[in-house]
Design an enzyme around this catalytic site. Sequence first.
Site, short mmCIF file in Angstrom:
data_model
loop_
_atom_site.label_atom_id
_atom_site.label_comp_id
_atom_site.label_asym_id
_atom_site.label_seq_id
_atom_site.Cartn_x
_atom_site.Cartn_y
_atom_site.Cartn_z
N GLY A 249 55.09 83.42 50.11
CA GLY A 249 54.56 84.73 49.83
C GLY A 249 54.09 85.14 48.26
N ALA B 236 37.04 81.77 40.74
CA ALA B 236 36.14 81.42 41.76
C ALA B 236 36.45 81.76 43.09
CB ALA B 236 35.74 79.88 41.57
N LYS C 96 55.86 68.54 51.93
CA LYS C 96 56.75 69.00 51.00
C LYS C 96 57.87 67.92 50.75
CE LYS C 96 56.22 73.88 51.59
NZ LYS C 96 56.46 74.99 52.63
P1 NDP Z 1 44.53 82.14 50.90
O1 NDP Z 1 43.82 81.69 51.96
O2 NDP Z 1 45.31 83.28 51.00
O3 NDP Z 1 43.66 82.26 49.65
C1 NDP Z 1 42.63 81.22 49.32
C2 NDP Z 1 41.79 81.63 48.32
O4 NDP Z 1 40.68 80.45 48.17
C3 NDP Z 1 40.94 83.03 48.62
O5 NDP Z 1 40.71 83.70 47.55
C4 NDP Z 1 39.47 82.32 49.14
O6 NDP Z 1 38.31 83.22 48.77
C5 NDP Z 1 39.66 81.16 48.09
N1 NDP Z 1 38.45 80.13 48.54
C6 NDP Z 1 38.62 79.25 49.66
N2 NDP Z 1 37.38 78.70 49.92
C7 NDP Z 1 36.93 78.80 48.92
C8 NDP Z 1 35.70 78.27 48.50
N3 NDP Z 1 34.91 77.17 49.10
N4 NDP Z 1 35.12 78.55 47.12
C9 NDP Z 1 35.91 79.40 46.28
N5 NDP Z 1 37.06 80.02 46.99
C10 NDP Z 1 37.48 79.75 47.99
O7 NDP Z 1 45.50 81.00 50.66
P2 NDP Z 1 47.03 81.25 49.96
O8 NDP Z 1 46.98 81.83 48.82
O9 NDP Z 1 47.99 81.33 51.08
O10 NDP Z 1 47.02 79.51 49.82
C11 NDP Z 1 46.72 78.85 48.56
C12 NDP Z 1 47.47 77.57 48.48
O11 NDP Z 1 48.91 77.62 47.94
C13 NDP Z 1 47.30 76.44 49.45
O12 NDP Z 1 47.23 75.30 48.86
C14 NDP Z 1 48.89 76.86 50.36
O13 NDP Z 1 49.24 75.83 50.94
C15 NDP Z 1 49.69 76.97 48.81
N6 NDP Z 1 51.05 77.89 49.08
C16 NDP Z 1 50.86 79.04 49.61
C17 NDP Z 1 52.10 79.66 49.94
C18 NDP Z 1 52.01 81.22 50.42
O14 NDP Z 1 52.98 81.56 50.70
N7 NDP Z 1 50.81 81.65 51.18
C19 NDP Z 1 53.29 79.20 49.41
C20 NDP Z 1 53.25 77.92 48.59
C21 NDP Z 1 51.87 77.04 48.56
P3 NDP Z 1 38.14 84.59 49.56
O15 NDP Z 1 39.17 85.43 49.44
O16 NDP Z 1 37.06 85.05 48.75
O17 NDP Z 1 37.74 83.83 50.90
N1 HSE Z 2 53.45 78.06 55.07
C1 HSE Z 2 54.20 77.79 53.93
C2 HSE Z 2 55.68 78.15 54.62
C3 HSE Z 2 54.06 78.72 52.87
O1 HSE Z 2 55.65 78.88 55.44
O2 HSE Z 2 56.83 77.81 53.98
C4 HSE Z 2 54.74 78.00 51.64
O3 HSE Z 2 54.63 76.62 51.24
#
Ligand code: NDP
Ligand code: HSE
Length: 435
Positions: free
Chosen positions: A302, A43, A205
């Site tokens: 990342g 999704a 965290k």
């Molecule tokens: P992104 O913003 O890159 O991705 C979020 C995804 O969720 C997108 O594919 C988006 O879809 C989808 N999405 C958002 N809202 C909806 C909805 N209402 N219905 C369906 N799909 C939805 O986030 P990240 O991948 O960076 O982060 C994801 C999680 O991982 C978070 O909780 C973050 O804290 C955690 N995290 C992130 C890290 C990082 O390095 N980025 C590291 C560790 C944890 P679309 O693309 O189509 O808008």
């Molecule tokens: N925003 C977070 C960071 C992603 O910079 O460490 C990993 O949890």
Amino acid sequence: MDPIRVGLLGLGVVGGGTWKVLKRNGQEIARRAGRSIEVTRVAVRDVAKARALLGPDVVVGADPHAVVCDPNIDIVVELIGGDTLARELVLEAIANGKDVVTANKALLAKHGSEIFAAASAQGVTVAFEAAVAGGIPIIKAMREGLTANRIEWVAGIINGTTNFILSEMRSRGLPFATVLAEAQKLGYAEADPTFDIEGVDAAHKLTLLASLAFGIPVQFDRAYIEGITKLTAKDILLAERLGYRIKLLGITKRRPEGIELRVHPALIPSKSLLANVEGAMNAVLVRGDAVGQTLYYGKGAGEEPTASAVVADLVDVTRLHTADPGHRVPHLAFQPDAMADTPILSIDDVITSYYLRLTVADQPGVLADIARVLADSGMSIVSMIQEPNESGDTAELIFLTHLALERKVNQAITRIEQLPFVRSTVTRLRMESLA
Ligand code: NDP
Ligand code: HSE
């Protein structure tokens, strides 16, 4: 054996990385898990973009509820983020008897108790290795590898964005905003980067680490949080000259009176291992009574580093599909009925060392008066430097202190700021020896 079927919620930085790693290493992962792990339903909001990436074999839609209700899905991987929709979806998945893997520390720090209780009642698992320190397997290490120990404290650099900002500001003299924009471009920063720079993400965290370390409920609202936005380039440089480096640390420590739970910038000796953790790297130092100090280091954010942790959880959960729910490793390391109610201490009750910087009129008696105030508050000075300012009639004073109680330090600062020759507020940073 039939493949395990995964429903992926979100295909952004972490979701995209998870898809890639599963595709690339699928065979090797299946050999480890005992069966293959296949993403069968996804999704996202932008369905067309996801379809182009995933190809025709994966069902793609915009409704995440349809994924968590799908009887053909065994494990739901929540990678949307936030704590409203994500909470609903995770609880719904649990209610439908599905195991959940999530990287969402904000969700678990705020709603962990509710979510873990629901999962235990349903006999399903909520795995969250990626939620703390990205690719570093710190949760597995604390929950399983260190299980013989009475954990004494945990101190870590657990936010890649702020560590990247501090490193670049210090080593390349780049301005804060430029480096933050770079961290956002590289996918390190949270959707709302205030969570990173104000220390909230690190506190999410740390809250989870404290529960794992001490067997206490998840209590994000009791964490003391201070970010890096008030740090100045001047303090970063002065710290360097004094033999320290400033890092945003998450610290949780067991004391007889309770548990310290705090995130703030701190001076640490520049030769210490943690001080040399640079860029977006994370590191967590854990002190256990039997093992002593152990250090865990790696990429904390990342695409693929985080996916590495998500996929590790998928493998664990896949293996668990054949294990009796009552004999699984508990979510927070301790059995749910053996959690302690040790209180979290207020920041006023924290004991640490301090760096104090202030501007004063350059006149006789100034040092003696300040030293007296510090002594009256039970604070002992380790070292002091005086820097004349360009104008010549004021000077910058920097004091490094021995251990002191924060409440007393604050009282001393209030008194110092009222002294007639003091020309600035007092910049107060905490120092950690990490010994
Ligand atoms: P992104 O913003 O890159 O991705 C979020 C995804 O969720 C997108 O594919 C988006 O879809 C989808 N999405 C958002 N809202 C909806 C909805 N209402 N219905 C369906 N799909 C939805 O986030 P990240 O991948 O960076 O982060 C994801 C999680 O991982 C978070 O909780 C973050 O804290 C955690 N995290 C992130 C890290 C990082 O390095 N980025 C590291 C560790 C944890 P679309 O693309 O189509 O808008
Ligand atoms: N925003 C977070 C960071 C992603 O910079 O460490 C990993 O949890």
